[in-house]
Motif scaffolding. Structure first.
Motif, PDB file in Angstrom:
ATOM      1  N   THR A  32      52.266 -25.084  87.477  1.00  0.00           N
ATOM      2  CA  THR A  32      51.758 -23.708  87.473  1.00  0.00           C
ATOM      3  C   THR A  32      51.929 -23.059  88.840  1.00  0.00           C
ATOM      4  OG1 THR A  32      50.069 -24.452  85.909  1.00  0.00           O
ATOM      5  CG2 THR A  32      49.763 -22.282  86.872  1.00  0.00           C
ATOM      6  N   ILE A  33      51.657 -23.829  89.907  1.00  0.00           N
ATOM      7  CA  ILE A  33      51.721 -23.242  91.260  1.00  0.00           C
ATOM      8  C   ILE A  33      52.720 -23.961  92.161  1.00  0.00           C
ATOM      9  CG2 ILE A  33      49.340 -22.385  91.169  1.00  0.00           C
ATOM     10  CD1 ILE A  33      48.600 -24.765  93.020  1.00  0.00           C
ATOM     11  N   THR A  34      53.359 -25.028  91.662  1.00  0.00           N
ATOM     12  CA  THR A  34      54.261 -25.793  92.523  1.00  0.00           C
ATOM     13  C   THR A  34      55.612 -26.000  91.867  1.00  0.00           C
ATOM     14  OG1 THR A  34      53.714 -28.005  91.680  1.00  0.00           O
ATOM     15  CG2 THR A  34      52.231 -27.062  93.348  1.00  0.00           C
ATOM     16  N   THR A  35      56.578 -26.395  92.678  1.00  0.00           N
ATOM     17  CA  THR A  35      57.887 -26.821  92.173  1.00  0.00           C
ATOM     18  C   THR A  35      58.209 -28.186  92.761  1.00  0.00           C
ATOM     19  OG1 THR A  35      59.007 -25.703  94.011  1.00  0.00           O
ATOM     20  CG2 THR A  35      58.778 -24.473  91.948  1.00  0.00           C
ATOM     21  N   LEU A  36      59.055 -28.923  92.078  1.00  0.00           N
ATOM     22  CA  LEU A  36      59.454 -30.252  92.538  1.00  0.00           C
ATOM     23  C   LEU A  36      60.815 -30.151  93.201  1.00  0.00           C
ATOM     24  CD1 LEU A  36      58.384 -33.183  92.428  1.00  0.00           C
ATOM     25  CD2 LEU A  36      59.807 -33.513  90.404  1.00  0.00           C
ATOM     26  N   ASP A  37      60.854 -30.499  94.480  1.00  0.00           N
ATOM     27  CA  ASP A  37      62.119 -30.448  95.215  1.00  0.00           C
ATOM     28  C   ASP A  37      63.061 -31.510  94.655  1.00  0.00           C
ATOM     29  OD1 ASP A  37      64.113 -31.155  97.305  1.00  0.00           O
ATOM     30  OD2 ASP A  37      63.081 -29.562  98.399  1.00  0.00           O
ATOM     31  N   PRO A  38      64.258 -31.105  94.141  1.00  0.00           N
ATOM     32  CA  PRO A  38      65.154 -32.077  93.487  1.00  0.00           C
ATOM     33  C   PRO A  38      65.712 -33.124  94.444  1.00  0.00           C
ATOM     34  CG  PRO A  38      66.233 -29.937  93.719  1.00  0.00           C
ATOM     35  CD  PRO A  38      64.815 -29.740  94.135  1.00  0.00           C
ATOM     36  N   VAL A  39      65.739 -32.818  95.734  1.00  0.00           N
ATOM     37  CA  VAL A  39      66.317 -33.758  96.704  1.00  0.00           C
ATOM     38  C   VAL A  39      65.248 -34.720  97.219  1.00  0.00           C
ATOM     39  CG1 VAL A  39      67.534 -33.986  98.897  1.00  0.00           C
ATOM     40  CG2 VAL A  39      68.052 -32.057  97.365  1.00  0.00           C
ATOM     41  N   SER A  40      64.181 -34.166  97.818  1.00  0.00           N
ATOM     42  CA  SER A  40      63.149 -35.013  98.411  1.00  0.00           C
ATOM     43  C   SER A  40      62.163 -35.557  97.389  1.00  0.00           C
ATOM     44  CB  SER A  40      62.371 -34.223  99.470  1.00  0.00           C
ATOM     45  OG  SER A  40      61.608 -33.193  98.849  1.00  0.00           O
ATOM     46  N   ARG A  41      62.128 -34.919  96.201  1.00  0.00           N
ATOM     47  CA  ARG A  41      61.162 -35.256  95.144  1.00  0.00           C
ATOM     48  C   ARG A  41      59.732 -34.969  95.564  1.00  0.00           C
ATOM     49  NH1 ARG A  41      63.425 -34.879  90.775  1.00  0.00           N
ATOM     50  NH2 ARG A  41      61.815 -36.127  89.751  1.00  0.00           N
ATOM     51  N   TRP A  42      59.573 -34.111  96.582  1.00  0.00           N
ATOM     52  CA  TRP A  42      58.238 -33.703  97.016  1.00  0.00           C
ATOM     53  C   TRP A  42      57.886 -32.382  96.365  1.00  0.00           C
ATOM     54  CZ3 TRP A  42      55.692 -35.102 102.151  1.00  0.00           C
ATOM     55  CH2 TRP A  42      55.952 -36.444 102.460  1.00  0.00           C
ATOM     56  N   ARG A  43      56.609 -32.179  96.145  1.00  0.00           N
ATOM     57  CA  ARG A  43      56.147 -30.911  95.575  1.00  0.00           C
ATOM     58  C   ARG A  43      55.960 -29.882  96.681  1.00  0.00           C
ATOM     59  NH1 ARG A  43      55.198 -30.098  90.527  1.00  0.00           N
ATOM     60  NH2 ARG A  43      55.163 -31.863  89.102  1.00  0.00           N
ATOM     61  N   ARG A  44      56.320 -28.636  96.341  1.00  0.00           N
ATOM     62  CA  ARG A  44      56.122 -27.513  97.254  1.00  0.00           C
ATOM     63  C   ARG A  44      55.457 -26.374  96.506  1.00  0.00           C
ATOM     64  NH1 ARG A  44      59.222 -28.491 101.692  1.00  0.00           N
ATOM     65  NH2 ARG A  44      61.003 -29.928 101.436  1.00  0.00           N
ATOM     66  N   LEU A  45      54.697 -25.569  97.238  1.00  0.00           N
ATOM     67  CA  LEU A  45      54.115 -24.381  96.621  1.00  0.00           C
ATOM     68  C   LEU A  45      55.215 -23.406  96.234  1.00  0.00           C
ATOM     69  CD1 LEU A  45      50.987 -23.263  98.696  1.00  0.00           C
ATOM     70  CD2 LEU A  45      51.021 -24.156  96.385  1.00  0.00           C
ATOM     71  N   LYS A  46      55.038 -22.735  95.110  1.00  0.00           N
ATOM     72  CA  LYS A  46      55.980 -21.681  94.752  1.00  0.00           C
ATOM     73  C   LYS A  46      55.941 -20.584  95.817  1.00  0.00           C
ATOM     74  CE  LYS A  46      55.913 -22.330  89.727  1.00  0.00           C
ATOM     75  NZ  LYS A  46      55.562 -21.744  88.411  1.00  0.00           N
ATOM     76  N   GLU A  47      57.068 -19.891  95.980  1.00  0.00           N
ATOM     77  CA  GLU A  47      57.217 -18.932  97.077  1.00  0.00           C
ATOM     78  C   GLU A  47      56.199 -17.796  97.032  1.00  0.00           C
ATOM     79  OE1 GLU A  47      59.102 -19.265  99.678  1.00  0.00           O
ATOM     80  OE2 GLU A  47      59.829 -21.187  98.921  1.00  0.00           O
ATOM     81  N   ASP A  48      55.722 -17.434  95.839  1.00  0.00           N
ATOM     82  CA  ASP A  48      54.824 -16.280  95.733  1.00  0.00           C
ATOM     83  C   ASP A  48      53.344 -16.680  95.729  1.00  0.00           C
ATOM     84  OD1 ASP A  48      54.994 -17.568  93.330  1.00  0.00           O
ATOM     85  OD2 ASP A  48      55.038 -15.752  92.097  1.00  0.00           O
ATOM     86  N   ILE A  49      53.068 -17.925  96.096  1.00  0.00           N
ATOM     87  CA  ILE A  49      51.683 -18.415  96.074  1.00  0.00           C
ATOM     88  C   ILE A  49      51.113 -18.466  97.487  1.00  0.00           C
ATOM     89  CG2 ILE A  49      50.193 -20.394  95.544  1.00  0.00           C
ATOM     90  CD1 ILE A  49      51.161 -19.085  93.044  1.00  0.00           C
ATOM     91  N   ILE A  50      49.955 -17.850  97.679  1.00  0.00           N
ATOM     92  CA  ILE A  50      49.198 -17.939  98.935  1.00  0.00           C
ATOM     93  C   ILE A  50      47.765 -18.317  98.569  1.00  0.00           C
ATOM     94  CG2 ILE A  50      48.334 -16.689 100.955  1.00  0.00           C
ATOM     95  CD1 ILE A  50      50.758 -14.843 100.708  1.00  0.00           C
ATOM     96  N   LEU A  51      47.243 -19.375  99.194  1.00  0.00           N
ATOM     97  CA  LEU A  51      45.921 -19.879  98.830  1.00  0.00           C
ATOM     98  C   LEU A  51      44.976 -19.870 100.032  1.00  0.00           C
ATOM     99  CD1 LEU A  51      46.989 -23.001  96.722  1.00  0.00           C
ATOM    100  CD2 LEU A  51      46.410 -20.719  95.885  1.00  0.00           C
ATOM    101  N   PRO A  52      43.815 -19.224  99.913  1.00  0.00           N
ATOM    102  CA  PRO A  52      42.826 -19.250 100.999  1.00  0.00           C
ATOM    103  C   PRO A  52      42.117 -20.603 101.053  1.00  0.00           C
ATOM    104  CG  PRO A  52      41.956 -18.045  99.120  1.00  0.00           C
ATOM    105  CD  PRO A  52      43.374 -18.389  98.785  1.00  0.00           C
ATOM    106  N   ALA A  53      41.334 -20.813 102.097  1.00  0.00           N
ATOM    107  CA  ALA A  53      40.675 -22.108 102.317  1.00  0.00           C
ATOM    108  C   ALA A  53      39.787 -22.496 101.150  1.00  0.00           C
ATOM    109  CB  ALA A  53      39.861 -22.066 103.612  1.00  0.00           C
TER     110      ALA A  53
END
Length: 765
Positions: A32-53
């Motif tokens: 819903t809020i992340t994508t899986l990097d096909p190379v590193s296999r690490w999850r990253r936040l989607k570009e349009d997501i900003i999350l406060p503390a």
């Protein structure tokens, strides 16, 4: 806790907040809020997501309730501009030094690391390098970021570099600490907790912590050096020198030691001496509290703890006396407002809350609480429930805490408060039980406690939110046929209940996870030993429920030699009515699946069904199911009947004769969720006997149980099919008469006065 608060907390059935629902959804659906990097296999936040503390921290908390945090999750917080963490709390995580670096670069104010076994000493430097804002730091058990080698720290002159640190907690059994190196640089500490650590010989007294308000040295070995240092900390308000091992709690001259400490700490409000002999052996002499001008005592007071005589007129806010030598908590004159101990319910609950992070002591306290609930009436059920659930949540891996906690839950949920427990609390109780059972699958006591407590809830309704996990745990409980104990027996009963009154998705889940195979293994074991017990009967009942309108599970039954087991049970246990009813109910489900009927077209099988048409076992149920099996097989037409014996016409005549014998008003031990398989037989115009069985079933069920089944007939198009049947010439009169009864039953039900409860019909005998 006040009684009003208890009622609210127990009975809370308010819906979950939208925020929490969204957070739970995101945790279980990370895409819903992340994508899986096909190379590193690490999850990253989607570009349009900003999350406060606030959201970042609650996400971490929610995630840890379901999964263990690892570096893939930590990587979501690598971007400090789109995420923010002021607090980092990790428990039972798989995070490594690299993952912690992602989190620490936010320069948080609070850091708590408990059971983070994959962190190394490199993480201490990561913390030190990002400690500008750090106010609170905690290293819990199984977190190995501190070295035992003093030489690593001596040259630089510190262990932890955090100039603004106020609270430091280190919980690690047997960890050798170096007080001078650890504490001297931390001049602003107000709270220090070194539970279960040992001093490596450095001098404590050189550490001048002028702002220290709370000092916790639980299970730290006693020495005169430490006692003298404590006496110099005049700002202390809370002191804990308790011991979990009573042998380590023996002080020389205990009355003098306690008296010296208390007199040296003028603002002390809270003191814990649990597990020690510091409370002395009993009553102290009469104490003179104050004197008048004449020099005579104005008042006198007794104090049963000699070292606390000086506090008689100014009682402590809290005094920990749990497990003290000579039963100090049971004494009468104790100068404290709140006491932890084991003298009564109030003291035990206070102890449980106070020692929540101390597994050894908490285990003992929960045992006391268990006996309290088993043998006595309890005034503080809400508090007890809260304490037990917190303990089970925080110490899932501690088997004895889970066993004591689950045993206490059993007595709480079966007690007088049972009906007051709201949905939220029910779910929390069930989740806690499942967590404990899942962590200790091999322990019979834990599994027994968990199953017994689950039985106190409405099954399956109350556990649907954790359905899949419950099924997997219980299937594990019945997997070992050699176990043959209470756990196996109660697990199979629960599985049977879970298979009943649920939809196809859940029945398929049971089948996909081996329910059919495990039931047949149990049946095979009983056949080998020629034992017909409740496990054998419930195993067939479970398969009856699991195969209901679930063709995949019917197929599994046949593939796993189910028919062989059916014939063997029939041969070895011919007079067991309950067993026979369950087996025939299951075969009725199999016969409803058109693709599987050719596998039943076998001379031996058909002969058995044919003979059972005349069975009076369990009322009409066995005869009814045998006729149902044969009606479905005959509905495929004459060409599908590929055996010579028994002949199709003979079978059909006997089916019709059996149906005519049955009492239309007979009460039934059967439950239909859909009439689709029965209604499909109304299309068998080539074989009226199939229609006869079908319309009798509908007539019986709508006559005896109109509230349950009239709407079902109408909603599934049954009335239209019955009217079409009446218009055809082929059905004989008995069929049309029964069809008319069904139509009339549904009409009467539809026309009933909805403002008046329908009168119960009395069967005509």
């Amino acid at each position: 806790m006040s009684s009003n608060r208890e009622v609210f907390s127990l009975h809370d059935s308010s819906p979950e907040t939208l925020f929490n629902l969204c957070m739970d959804y995101i945790v279980t659906n990370l895409n819903t809020i992340t994508t899986l990097d096909p190379v590193s296999r690490w999850r990253r936040l989607k570009e349009d997501i900003i999350l406060p503390a606030e959201i970042c921290e609650k996400f971490l908390r929610a995630f840890q309730k379901k999964c263990r945090v690892n570096d893939h999750i930590a990587n979501l917080f690598r971007d400090k501009y789109r995420t923010r963490l002021d607090t980092v709390r990790l428990r039972n995580s798989r995070i490594t030094d690299e993952g912690l670096r992602c989190l620490m670069e936010h320069k948080p104010y609070e850091v708590e690391l408990v059971q983070c076994e994959y962190l190394s000493q490199s993480s201490l430097e990561t913390i030190n390098n990002n400690s500008q804002n750090l106010i609170s730091l905690k290293f819990g058990p199984i977190t190995y970021v501190l070295s035992q080698d003093e030489n690593l720290y001596r040259q630089r002159g510190y262990i932890i570099h955090a100039p603004n640190l106020r609270r430091l907690t280190i919980h690690r059994r047997g960890l050798a600490i170096f007080p001078l190196l650890l504490l001297k640089p931390l001049k602003h500490l107000t709270h220090l907790d070194l539970s279960e650590c040992t001093s490596a010989g450095s001098i404590w007294a050189l550490n001048e912590l002028n702002n220290l308000k709370a000092l916790i040295l639980h299970s730290v070995p006693w020495s005169k050096d430490i006692t003298d240092w404590i006496a110099s900390l005049h700002t202390l308000r809370h002191l804990d020198i308790s011991q979990s091992n009573e042998r380590q709690g023996k002080y020389f001259n205990p009355n003098e030691v306690l008296s010296k400490l208390v007199l040296s700490l003028p603002v002390l409000e809270s003191l814990d001496i649990s597990g020690t002999n510091l409370a002395g052996t009993g009553a102290a002499p009469v104490s003179i509290v104050s004197k008048g001008a004449s020099g005579r005592p104005e008042t006198q007071a007794l104090c049963d703890i000699p070292g606390l005589v000086s506090r008689v007129n100014r009682p402590l806010e809290f005094l920990g006396l749990y497990g003290t030598h000579h039963g100090a908590c049971k004494r009468h004159d104790i100068p404290a407002k709140i006491i932890s101990g084991d003298a009564n319910e109030e003291q035990i609950l206070t102890a449980a809350a106070a020692y929540m992070e101390r597994p050894a002591m908490l285990t003992r306290v929960l045992n006391d609480l268990y006996y309290l609930f088993r043998y006595e009436n309890n005034a503080y059920v809400g508090r007890a429930l809260c304490v037990v659930l917190d303990a089970m949540d925080q110490h899932v891996s501690e088997k004895h805490i889970q066993i004591s906690g689950s045993a206490t839950l059993f007595y709480i949920v079966k007690g007088k408060e049972k009906d007051r427990i709201g949905i939220k609390l029910k779910r929390r109780i069930i989740t806690a039980l499942l967590d404990g059972m899942e962590a200790h699958l091999g322990d019979d006591t834990m599994m027994r406690n968990g199953c017994l407590t689950l039985c106190q809830f409405k099954i399956p309704t109350d556990v649907l939110f954790e359905y899949e996990r419950v099924v997997q745990i219980l299937l594990n409980g019945v997997a070992d046929v050699n176990q043959e104990g209470f756990v196996q027996r109660i697990a199979i009963y629960l599985l049977n209940s879970l298979a009943c009154q649920v939809d196809g998705k859940q029945k398929r889940f049971l089948g996909n996870h081996g329910a059919i195979g495990k039931m047949l293994n149990l049946i095979s074991d009983r056949l080998e030993r020629r034992v017909c017990d409740d496990v054998l009967e419930v195993a067939w009942s479970t398969m009856w429920n699991v195969t209901d309108e679930t063709p995949q599970n019917c197929q599994r039954f046949l593939e796993n030699r189910g028919m062989e087991y059916f014939l063997a049970c029939l041969k070895i246990f011919p007079d067991k009515e309950e067993l026979l009813r369950n087996m025939m109910g299951l075969l009725g489900n199999v016969a409803e699946v058109a693709e599987l009927r050719p596998q039943l077209m076998n001379k031996l099988f058909l002969s058995v069904f044919y003979e059972l048409l005349d069975s009076c076992s369990d009322g009409i149920e066995v005869s009814y199911n045998a006729a149902g099996v044969l009606a479905h097989m005959a509905s495929d037409g004459p060409e599908a009947w590929t055996v010579d014996e028994p002949a199709r016409e003979m079978v059909l005549q006997r089916v019709a004769a059996a149906v005519e014998r049955w009492d239309l008003h007979a009460e039934r031990n059967i439950n239909y969720r859909s009439f689709e398989p029965i209604l499909s037989l109304l299309h068998a115009h080539h074989t009226p006997q199939c229609q006869h069985w079908a319309v009798w079933a509908l007539a019986n069920l709508t006559t005896v149980y109109p509230d349950k089944y009239c709407n079902l007939v109408e909603s599934e198009g049954g009335l239209r099919l019955l009217n079409e049947l009446l218009a055809r010439p082929t059905p004989y009169d008995l069929i049309k008469k029964l069809a008319s009864i069904v139509i009339n039953n549904c009409a009467k039900y539809a026309a009933r006065d909805t403002g008046t409860p329908p009168l119960a019909e009395t069967p005509d005998n």
